[in-house]
Scaffold this active site. Structure first.
Site, short mmCIF file in Angstrom:
data_model
loop_
_atom_site.label_atom_id
_atom_site.label_comp_id
_atom_site.label_asym_id
_atom_site.label_seq_id
_atom_site.Cartn_x
_atom_site.Cartn_y
_atom_site.Cartn_z
CG HIS A 1 -3.84 -0.82 -2.15
ND1 HIS A 1 -4.32 0.47 -2.17
CD2 HIS A 1 -3.55 -1.09 -0.86
CE1 HIS A 1 -4.30 0.96 -0.94
NE2 HIS A 1 -3.83 0.03 -0.13
CB SER B 1 -0.94 -0.01 1.21
OG SER B 1 -0.21 -0.21 2.39
CE LYS C 1 -7.61 0.78 1.16
NZ LYS C 1 -6.69 -0.04 1.91
C1 LIG Z 1 -6.77 -0.27 3.34
C2 LIG Z 1 -6.21 -1.60 3.56
C3 LIG Z 1 -6.88 -2.53 4.36
C4 LIG Z 1 -8.11 -2.14 5.15
O1 LIG Z 1 -9.22 -1.98 4.34
P1 LIG Z 1 -10.42 -1.04 4.81
O2 LIG Z 1 -11.59 -1.51 4.01
O3 LIG Z 1 -10.01 0.36 4.49
O4 LIG Z 1 -10.59 -1.25 6.27
C5 LIG Z 1 -6.37 -3.81 4.46
N1 LIG Z 1 -5.24 -4.15 3.81
C6 LIG Z 1 -4.55 -3.28 3.04
C7 LIG Z 1 -3.32 -3.73 2.34
C8 LIG Z 1 -5.01 -1.98 2.90
O5 LIG Z 1 -4.33 -1.10 2.18
#
Ligand SMILES: *Cc1c(COP(=O)(O)O)cnc(C)c1O
Length: 376
Positions: free
Chosen positions: A202, A174, A233
């Site tokens: 992602h 990320s 996302k």
């Molecule tokens: C953002 C993220 C999460 C958490 O997801 P949310 O739906 O925002 O709680 C988990 N793993 C990774 C790699 C992330 O970037």
């Protein structure tokens, strides 16, 4: 009570502030009355404010009301929850899938559920914080291997010949935007009889024509692979999921504490996720536009003298050196009407400006960013 602690954070420039929007999420946002072109969100396909998601959510709200009123195991779920899980399982090519209240909640719950006392977890050192927290909540020993280092992973796997093993990795990291060497990791998991748990937060909606890291590498699902992801996302909605065999999902339903002890997501949120998944399945234009924008920005940043060679995705970090310098650059960009966040320890080891580009950015948005970074 925390004055001293806060003062210490301030002194080393590690104090954080929340900056809330007065506008919908999108390539242009308004904060404290000022409009910015933003390169900070993970709304990769520009779906967060898309009318089709908003309309589907509104319809579901009319039908189901707002609050879910209870956890899934009581009576908090709607028929839409099951529909979304069926759709996600077919999207991922797995037998089954389970919706969690967020990606964070999915990792914390699923890794705690899978991480029984007779299991050893092998986790990439740059895995997301929610994976680290899931490992901590599990009853398993956790071995951290060097970032994407499959030789180190193999050496770690060799040390634990007899236990049940689960290798855990982000698909797309990320903060650096690099992709895990999944074909090599899959080979190691086969050789050492390990399960593989991949976080596609992602990757979903972004790589592999939106279907994630396995299609990206032309690999299929396997019964020993567990895929986790988020609706929050690229899918522009909210919530998390885990996809795998019916048995894995049944175990998670029975043991994942973040699922059992938390109220279900409202049906309107699930309806938006369903609408987003349908859009990603049926229309590749947004994904094509995302990658065109990503290539345009990457070419421009390289021409401006930035080394972005580590990034392979719409996440592009600009190494800006010290914490102070990174804050200065972010402040300068804000003055130029550009919102791109300074990411500092402990979120990352080396401070950086983390740029994310989306399908919704125009050529002019990207050129404006490039003009501004040239003056850094
Ligand atoms: C953002 C993220 C999460 C958490 O997801 P949310 O739906 O925002 O709680 C988990 N793993 C990774 C790699 C992330 O970037």
């Amino acid at each position: 009570m925390f004055e001293e602690h806060l003062a210490r954070l301030r002194k080393v420039n590690l104090e954080r502030k929340i900056r809330d929007r007065e506008s919908p999420q999108g390539p242009r946002i308004v904060i404290h009355g000022k409009e910015y072109v933003q390169f900070a969100s993970n709304d990769y396909l520009g779906l967060a404010a898309d009318p089709s998601l908003v309309n589907k959510a509104a319809e579901a709200m009319t039908r189901f009301g707002f609050g879910a009123g209870a956890s899934r195991l009581l009576c908090g779920g709607s028929s839409l929850h099951g529909e979304l899980e069926k759709k996600m399982a077919s999207f991922k090519g797995t037998e089954s899938a389970l919706v969690f209240n967020s990606g964070y909640s999915a990792n914390v719950g699923a890794i705690q559920a899978l991480g029984t006392a007779d299991t050893v977890l092998f986790s990439d050192e740059l895995n997301h914080a929610s994976i680290i927290d899931g490992c901590r909540l599990s009853r398993s020993a956790t071995i951290v291997y060097r970032h994407k280092d499959t030789a180190d992973l193999e050496a770690c796997l060799k040390k634990k010949p007899s236990s049940r093993k689960i290798v855990i990795t982000d698909a797309v990291f990320s903060m650096d935007g690099d992709i895990a060497p999944i074909p090599d990791i899959v080979r190691l998991c086969r050789a050492y009889g390990a399960y593989l748990y991949v976080d596609e937060a992602h990757a979903t909606g972004v790589i592999g024509k939106g279907r994630g890291v396995f299609p990206h590498f032309s690999l299929g699902p396997e019964p020993w692979i567990i895929q986790m992801g988020t609706f929050s996302k690229a899918l522009g909605s909210f919530g998390g999921f885990v996809a795998g065999t019916a048995e894995t999902i049944e175990w998670a339903v029975n043991t994942a504490r973040s699922l059992i002890f938390s109220t279900a997501l409202p049906a309107c949120v699930i309806a938006a996720s369903l609408a987003a998944l349908e859009l990603v399945e049926s229309d590749s234009q947004r994904i094509d536009r995302l990658w065109r924008n990503r290539e345009k920005l990457a070419r421009g940043l390289t021409a401006a003298g930035f080394d972005i060679s580590g990034s392979e995705t719409p996440i592009i970090p600009l190494r800006t050196g010290s914490i102070e310098n990174t804050l200065r650059v972010a402040g300068y960009l804000r003055e130029q009407g550009i919102f791109a966040p300074a990411i500092r320890p402990p979120a990352v080891r080396e401070s950086r400006i983390r740029i994310t580009v989306t399908a919704a950015h125009t050529d002019e948005d990207i050129e404006r960013l490039l003009e501004a970074v040239k003056k850094i």
